[in-house]
Scaffold this motif. Structure first.
Motif, PDB file in Angstrom:
ATOM      1  N   ASN A  81       0.847  -1.194   0.000  1.00 49.23           N
ATOM      2  CA  ASN A  81       0.000   0.000   0.000  1.00 49.23           C
ATOM      3  C   ASN A  81       0.881   1.242   0.000  1.00 49.23           C
ATOM      4  O   ASN A  81       1.105   1.863   1.032  1.00 49.23           O
TER       5      ASN A  81
ATOM      6  N   TYR B 239       0.417   3.248   3.441  1.00 45.06           N
ATOM      7  CA  TYR B 239      -0.846   3.683   4.011  1.00 45.06           C
ATOM      8  C   TYR B 239      -1.708   2.467   4.332  1.00 45.06           C
ATOM      9  O   TYR B 239      -1.530   1.381   3.786  1.00 45.06           O
TER      10      TYR B 239
ATOM     11  N   ARG C 245      -6.038   1.637   4.890  1.00 47.69           N
ATOM     12  CA  ARG C 245      -7.353   2.205   4.599  1.00 47.69           C
ATOM     13  C   ARG C 245      -8.245   2.051   5.816  1.00 47.69           C
ATOM     14  O   ARG C 245      -8.212   1.025   6.504  1.00 47.69           O
TER      15      ARG C 245
ATOM     16  N   TYR D 118      -7.397   7.481   4.162  1.00 46.36           N
ATOM     17  CA  TYR D 118      -6.040   6.957   4.057  1.00 46.36           C
ATOM     18  C   TYR D 118      -5.340   7.283   5.369  1.00 46.36           C
ATOM     19  O   TYR D 118      -5.346   8.426   5.823  1.00 46.36           O
ATOM     20  N   ILE D 119      -4.727   6.274   5.980  1.00 47.01           N
ATOM     21  CA  ILE D 119      -4.083   6.423   7.278  1.00 47.01           C
ATOM     22  C   ILE D 119      -2.574   6.308   7.095  1.00 47.01           C
ATOM     23  O   ILE D 119      -2.085   5.378   6.442  1.00 47.01           O
ATOM     24  N   LEU D 120      -1.848   7.260   7.686  1.00 45.48           N
ATOM     25  CA  LEU D 120      -0.393   7.340   7.554  1.00 45.48           C
ATOM     26  C   LEU D 120       0.241   7.405   8.937  1.00 45.48           C
ATOM     27  O   LEU D 120      -0.324   8.015   9.849  1.00 45.48           O
TER      28      LEU D 120
ATOM     29  N   VAL E 270      -2.422  13.516  -3.039  1.00 43.23           N
ATOM     30  CA  VAL E 270      -2.033  12.121  -2.898  1.00 43.23           C
ATOM     31  C   VAL E 270      -2.148  11.452  -4.261  1.00 43.23           C
ATOM     32  O   VAL E 270      -3.064  11.751  -5.029  1.00 43.23           O
TER      33      VAL E 270
ATOM     34  N   THR F  54      -5.958  16.758   5.559  1.00 44.49           N
ATOM     35  CA  THR F  54      -5.372  15.876   6.559  1.00 44.49           C
ATOM     36  C   THR F  54      -5.542  16.441   7.958  1.00 44.49           C
ATOM     37  O   THR F  54      -5.739  17.645   8.144  1.00 44.49           O
TER      38      THR F  54
ATOM     39  N   MET G 143      -2.005   0.265  11.248  1.00 41.00           N
ATOM     40  CA  MET G 143      -0.674   0.469  10.683  1.00 41.00           C
ATOM     41  C   MET G 143       0.281  -0.644  11.098  1.00 41.00           C
ATOM     42  O   MET G 143       1.028  -1.171  10.278  1.00 41.00           O
TER      43      MET G 143
END
Length: 140
Positions: free
Chosen positions: A32, A53, A55, A60-62, A87, A98, A113
């Motif tokens: 990802n 990332y 989902r 979208y998670i970072l 992105v 964000t 994550m």
């Protein structure tokens, strides 16, 4: 005239960005990966980096891990200063807004994550800072 985008100064990341662009977002099939373009908080220049990332629905998670460094990554500090970014996921490019996950949101998102890449837990154990989790949502 289109504004110049400056890629990460980290050689590995810069090479990964080039592969990502050349392959239409398929630099590492099965991973990802996305490209994140932020506006530099000090220079005002567009800055691009490659990130993993997870989902969470449409979000979208970072993880702002910087591989466990004792400082936040520049991209995260840029987002704190200016939460709007761009992105690229696969061949699709879109604007996002964000924010840093709240204390209530973070445990579940952090688990997403770590489940995706267990090294994130090692990064957290390596550093004295709390690694922020960033939520990116498509801009409307």
């Amino acid at each position: 005239m289109e504004e110049e985008i400056v890629d990460s100064p980290d050689q590995w990341v810069a090479q990964h960005i080039r592969r990502f662009v050349e392959t239409g977002g398929q630099a590492r099939p099965g991973m990802n990966d996305l490209l994140l373009t932020t506006r530099g908080r000090r220079t005002g220049k567009l800055r691009r980096t490659a990130l993993l990332y997870a989902r969470d629905g449409d979000r979208y998670i970072l993880a702002a891990s910087d591989s466990g460094a004792d400082r936040h990554p520049a991209w995260y500090l840029n987002l704190v200063a200016e939460p709007g970014a761009v992105v690229q996921v696969g061949a699709e490019t879109f604007a996002v807004v964000t924010r840093t996950a709240t204390a209530e949101e973070k445990p579940r998102l952090w688990r997403l994550m770590v489940d995706m890449m267990p090294a994130y837990q090692e990064y957290q154990e390596t550093t004295g800072r709390d690694i922020p989790v960033v939520i990116a949502e498509r801009a409307v």
